[in-house]
Design a protein around this motif. Structure first.
Motif, PDB file in Angstrom:
ATOM      1  N   UNK A 267      15.577 -17.936 -26.468  1.00 21.46           N
ATOM      2  CA  UNK A 267      16.950 -17.902 -26.955  1.00 21.46           C
ATOM      3  C   UNK A 267      17.449 -19.320 -27.233  1.00 21.46           C
ATOM      4  N   UNK A 268      18.177 -19.467 -28.341  1.00 21.49           N
ATOM      5  CA  UNK A 268      18.620 -20.793 -28.770  1.00 21.49           C
ATOM      6  C   UNK A 268      19.474 -21.503 -27.724  1.00 21.49           C
ATOM      7  N   UNK A 269      20.360 -20.770 -27.059  1.00 20.89           N
ATOM      8  CA  UNK A 269      21.263 -21.416 -26.109  1.00 20.89           C
ATOM      9  C   UNK A 269      20.530 -21.968 -24.884  1.00 20.89           C
ATOM     10  N   UNK A 366      26.038 -39.402 -20.965  1.00 20.53           N
ATOM     11  CA  UNK A 366      26.924 -38.582 -20.131  1.00 20.53           C
ATOM     12  C   UNK A 366      27.530 -37.446 -20.953  1.00 20.53           C
ATOM     13  N   UNK A 367      27.940 -37.749 -22.176  1.00 21.49           N
ATOM     14  CA  UNK A 367      28.517 -36.725 -23.056  1.00 21.49           C
ATOM     15  C   UNK A 367      27.498 -35.631 -23.369  1.00 21.49           C
ATOM     16  N   UNK A 368      26.229 -36.023 -23.535  1.00 21.42           N
ATOM     17  CA  UNK A 368      25.181 -35.049 -23.806  1.00 21.42           C
ATOM     18  C   UNK A 368      25.071 -33.990 -22.708  1.00 21.42           C
ATOM     19  N   UNK A 369      25.300 -34.399 -21.483  1.00 18.97           N
ATOM     20  CA  UNK A 369      25.181 -33.465 -20.365  1.00 18.97           C
ATOM     21  C   UNK A 369      26.219 -32.343 -20.440  1.00 18.97           C
ATOM     22  N   UNK A 370      27.324 -32.562 -21.173  1.00 18.24           N
ATOM     23  CA  UNK A 370      28.332 -31.517 -21.343  1.00 18.24           C
ATOM     24  C   UNK A 370      27.774 -30.315 -22.103  1.00 18.24           C
ATOM     25  N   UNK A 371      26.822 -30.565 -22.989  1.00 17.40           N
ATOM     26  CA  UNK A 371      26.217 -29.462 -23.746  1.00 17.40           C
ATOM     27  C   UNK A 371      25.526 -28.495 -22.806  1.00 17.40           C
ATOM     28  N   UNK A 372      24.760 -29.045 -21.875  1.00 15.16           N
ATOM     29  CA  UNK A 372      24.023 -28.203 -20.939  1.00 15.16           C
ATOM     30  C   UNK A 372      24.942 -27.496 -19.959  1.00 15.16           C
ATOM     31  N   UNK A 373      25.975 -28.207 -19.490  1.00 17.67           N
ATOM     32  CA  UNK A 373      26.828 -27.663 -18.433  1.00 17.67           C
ATOM     33  C   UNK A 373      27.903 -26.714 -18.950  1.00 17.67           C
ATOM     34  N   UNK A 374      28.427 -26.951 -20.157  1.00 19.22           N
ATOM     35  CA  UNK A 374      29.605 -26.215 -20.623  1.00 19.22           C
ATOM     36  C   UNK A 374      29.411 -25.515 -21.975  1.00 19.22           C
ATOM     37  N   UNK A 375      28.946 -26.277 -22.977  1.00 21.92           N
ATOM     38  CA  UNK A 375      29.016 -25.783 -24.349  1.00 21.92           C
ATOM     39  C   UNK A 375      27.963 -24.729 -24.678  1.00 21.92           C
ATOM     40  N   UNK A 376      26.709 -24.940 -24.288  1.00 19.71           N
ATOM     41  CA  UNK A 376      25.670 -23.941 -24.561  1.00 19.71           C
ATOM     42  C   UNK A 376      25.970 -22.603 -23.857  1.00 19.71           C
ATOM     43  N   UNK A 378      28.888 -21.503 -23.166  1.00 13.33           N
ATOM     44  CA  UNK A 378      30.016 -20.941 -23.899  1.00 13.33           C
ATOM     45  C   UNK A 378      29.589 -20.287 -25.199  1.00 13.33           C
ATOM     46  N   UNK A 379      28.656 -20.917 -25.926  1.00 11.51           N
ATOM     47  CA  UNK A 379      28.151 -20.331 -27.170  1.00 11.51           C
ATOM     48  C   UNK A 379      27.419 -19.022 -26.917  1.00 11.51           C
ATOM     49  N   UNK A 380      26.702 -18.950 -25.800  1.00 12.08           N
ATOM     50  CA  UNK A 380      25.956 -17.746 -25.462  1.00 12.08           C
ATOM     51  C   UNK A 380      26.876 -16.524 -25.327  1.00 12.08           C
TER      52      UNK A 380
END
Length: 382
Positions: A267-269, A366-376, A378-380
């Motif tokens: 899965x992409x997320x 540090x900003x990149x880590x937000x993708x793993x923790x929050x944004x991905x 959320x997209x799922x």
């Protein structure tokens, strides 16, 4: 053998937009390798250079909003027209001698690049829908390989004393052979179809667009500033400096080719969460590096991680919308994503002025880590 056969079929299916991705890669790869020379030619500090790139990004966003209409008006010639504009506009930064003229030149170059970017991504998404195959990673990989080749070649051209204008001219000649391949039927876009636009889920656009924003910001940070980090901070030569963005492009290409296979099984997320952590680790290593070799390793790890983030986000969003919504949604997430070019230059330039480039790279990690923790995650849920 089966993978190679599938790869060949995928290349044939998406050969028109693929030529567009190669075009963008050639120009931005050469630009990344030329940053030290361009910066010196206009006599700009890190902050001023970042500000010039900030204003240039305005052209990208404006062109992206107009791209679906350009696509509709020019039809099968849309990618060809945008690519021609990109090629001609990229000659101008090589002639700039002041920050103002450089900003105006990059405004035009970024405008053509932004329009071509939306059109070719929309075309790939449409081809994915028609063929029921994942093609985003493959096409973005071609961008990365072209970017790496252009950045590496540019380093050699700089070592030979070639001026930026002539480097961009060489890239123009390459692109003129690609333009005939970009003839491709338009993906439907009906400006009167507001109902499809209104039904697009805000959360889907927000999470997908923000992931692309962070991915592009991370790419841009390394593309535009890695050569400076290697040359100024670690004492590298022009060729050694250009090797930074070249390594990024090469590893991103390898990562995206791998993503072409991974996308069919995971899965992409989930991939997005893992990739963001890998990219952050790479930037932390590059920021803390005390030698060229360690910095190269850091940029290589970043390239592998960040490589799949934008194409996976595009693919995940594309699967969640109808054919009628596709042009609208791709435009919206692209516009959000490309604000990374607004945020990236002043963030990198400002932090570099105050604390140094190493701190700038750490902030992006540090900003990149937000993708793993929050944004991905959320997209799922969208």
């Amino acid at each position: 053998m089966g993978f190679l056969k599938d790869l060949h079929q995928d290349l044939r299916a998406s050969r028109a937009p693929a030529a567009g991705f190669v075009t963008i890669g050639l120009f931005w790869g050469s630009f990344a390798g030329l940053v030290p020379d361009l910066k010196a030619a206009i006599g700009a500090s890190d902050g001023v250079f970042g500000l010039a790139m900030f204003f240039a990004a305005l052209g990208t966003l404006a062109a992206m909003w107009l791209a679906p209409r350009i696509d509709s008006k020019l039809g099968a010639r849309a990618m060809q027209g945008a690519a021609l504009c990109v090629a001609l506009a990229f000659l101008l930064p090589g002639l700039a001698t002041t920050p103002v003229w450089f900003a105006l030149a990059m405004l035009l170059a970024s405008s053509g690049s932004g329009a071509l970017d939306v059109i070719m991504n929309t075309r790939v998404s449409g081809i994915e829908s028609d063929t029921k195959r994942s093609l985003m990673n493959l096409n973005h990989a071609l961008f990365s390989f072209a970017y790496a080749g252009a950045a590496l070649s540019t380093g050699l051209f700089r070592e030979a004393g070639l001026a930026p204008f002539y480097v961009f001219l060489i890239m123009n000649l390459c692109v003129f052979f690609l333009i005939p391949m970009m003839f491709h039927k338009a993906v439907g876009f009906d400006e009167s179809d507001t109902s499809a636009s209104m039904k697009v889920r805000t959360g889907l656009v927000f999470f997908g667009g923000t992931i692309i924003l962070i991915a592009f910001m991370s790419e841009q940070a390394t593309e535009a500033w890695s050569a400076l980090h290697l040359e100024r901070g670690l004492g590298g030569s022009a060729a050694q400096g250009a090797l930074g963005p070249a390594i990024l492009g090469l590893t991103m290409g390898v990562g995206r080719m791998s993503g072409q296979f991974i996308a069919a099984h995971v899965r992409e997320t989930i991939v997005l969460q893992i990739a963001a952590v890998v990219a952050a680790i790479g930037l932390f290593i590059a920021a803390a590096a005390e030698s060229l070799t360690i910095a190269y390793i850091g940029f290589a790890i970043l390239g592998v991680g960040v490589s799949v983030m934008a194409p996976m986000a595009y693919s995940a969003v594309g699967k969640r919308v109808s054919n009628q919504q596709r042009a609208v949604v791709i435009t919206r997430i692209s516009v959000i994503g490309y604000t990374g070019f607004f945020v990236g230059p002043p963030l990198m330039g400002g932090l570099s002025e105050m604390f140094g480039l190493a701190t700038s790279f750490t902030a992006i990690a540090v900003i990149l880590l937000l993708v793993s923790a929050v944004l991905a995650p959320g997209l799922r849920k969208q």
